[in-house]
Design a protein around this motif. Structure first.
Motif, PDB file in Angstrom:
ATOM      1  N   ASP A  97       1.083  -1.203   0.017  1.00  0.00           N
ATOM      2  CA  ASP A  97       0.024  -0.164   0.004  1.00  0.00           C
ATOM      3  C   ASP A  97       0.894   1.309  -0.027  1.00  0.00           C
ATOM      4  O   ASP A  97       1.994   1.304   0.451  1.00  0.00           O
ATOM      5  N   ARG A 150       0.419   5.630   0.860  1.00  0.00           N
ATOM      6  CA  ARG A 150      -0.436   6.711   1.061  1.00  0.00           C
ATOM      7  C   ARG A 150       0.181   8.041   1.566  1.00  0.00           C
ATOM      8  O   ARG A 150       1.317   7.853   1.737  1.00  0.00           O
ATOM      9  N   LEU A 151      -0.406   8.888   1.496  1.00  0.00           N
ATOM     10  CA  LEU A 151       0.067  10.339   2.039  1.00  0.00           C
ATOM     11  C   LEU A 151       0.294  10.142   3.461  1.00  0.00           C
ATOM     12  O   LEU A 151      -0.273   9.707   4.386  1.00  0.00           O
ATOM     13  N   ILE A 159       5.549   9.771   1.240  1.00  0.00           N
ATOM     14  CA  ILE A 159       4.367   8.857   0.850  1.00  0.00           C
ATOM     15  C   ILE A 159       4.949   7.531   1.923  1.00  0.00           C
ATOM     16  O   ILE A 159       6.227   7.225   2.086  1.00  0.00           O
ATOM     17  N   GLU A 160       3.978   7.335   2.666  1.00  0.00           N
ATOM     18  CA  GLU A 160       4.042   6.248   3.274  1.00  0.00           C
ATOM     19  C   GLU A 160       4.040   5.052   2.458  1.00  0.00           C
ATOM     20  O   GLU A 160       2.914   4.812   1.783  1.00  0.00           O
ATOM     21  N   LEU A 199       1.287   8.864  -5.939  1.00  0.00           N
ATOM     22  CA  LEU A 199       0.068   8.441  -5.390  1.00  0.00           C
ATOM     23  C   LEU A 199      -0.897   8.323  -6.310  1.00  0.00           C
ATOM     24  O   LEU A 199      -1.877   7.228  -6.251  1.00  0.00           O
ATOM     25  N   TRP A 220      -0.542   4.927  -8.202  1.00  0.00           N
ATOM     26  CA  TRP A 220      -0.779   3.720  -7.321  1.00  0.00           C
ATOM     27  C   TRP A 220      -2.179   3.739  -7.114  1.00  0.00           C
ATOM     28  O   TRP A 220      -2.669   2.516  -6.984  1.00  0.00           O
ATOM     29  N   ASP A 221      -3.007   4.707  -6.910  1.00  0.00           N
ATOM     30  CA  ASP A 221      -4.283   4.561  -6.384  1.00  0.00           C
ATOM     31  C   ASP A 221      -5.096   3.990  -7.631  1.00  0.00           C
ATOM     32  O   ASP A 221      -6.050   3.144  -7.640  1.00  0.00           O
TER      33      ASP A 221
END
Length: 141
Positions: free
Chosen positions: A35, A37-38, A51-52, A88, A91-92
């Motif tokens: 995963d 995410r921000l 970005i995590e 991101l 990725w999404d």
């Protein structure tokens, strides 16, 4: 530096079979990004966005003497900070990332996880995932 934080959230290693194994043992390492995410980190100069990246680093032995995984999170800051949204969004939409970004992330994770895998392998009496240099004596003719 593109990675500002690193946390391990889970370590698991299961030894399967107690007999001795003869012959060559292969160790397969499979780093996966599960995963993105921000994220943000607080620094003395203020907050910084990044970005995590949630990862799972799987370890599998062949013949199947053990199997395991290390899970964790890193905070990745791309070289161009304005690319965070682009990374991101990709990725999404497609669960993909650019090869350069993937290489940076996997190289960092491998560098951090490898020493831990060495300790786990030693304690569980498993073959190491990388070859250890050995000294060999050669006979002089």
């Amino acid at each position: 530096m593109p990675v500002l934080g690193f946390n391990i959230t889970k370590i698991e290693m299961n030894k399967e079979g107690m007999g001795t194994v003869s012959g060559q043992v292969e160790v397969r390492l499979s780093p996966r990004v599960t995963d993105m995410r921000l994220g943000e980190i607080r620094t003395p100069t203020g907050k910084m966005n990044g970005i995590e990246v949630v990862f799972r680093y799987e370890v599998e032995y062949n013949p199947r003497i053990a199997v395991g995984a290390i899970e964790g999170v890193i905070l990745y800051v791309p070289p161009q900070k304005d690319k965070i949204d682009e990374i991101l969004n990709l990725w999404d939409d497609e669960k993909k990332m650019e090869s350069f970004t993937f290489a940076e992330i996997v190289n960092f994770i491998t560098k951090e996880v490898s020493p831990l895998l060495m300790v786990i392998s030693k304690e569980m009496r498993l073959p190491y995932h990388v070859p250890i240099p050995r000294v060999e004596v050669k006979q002089q003719p």
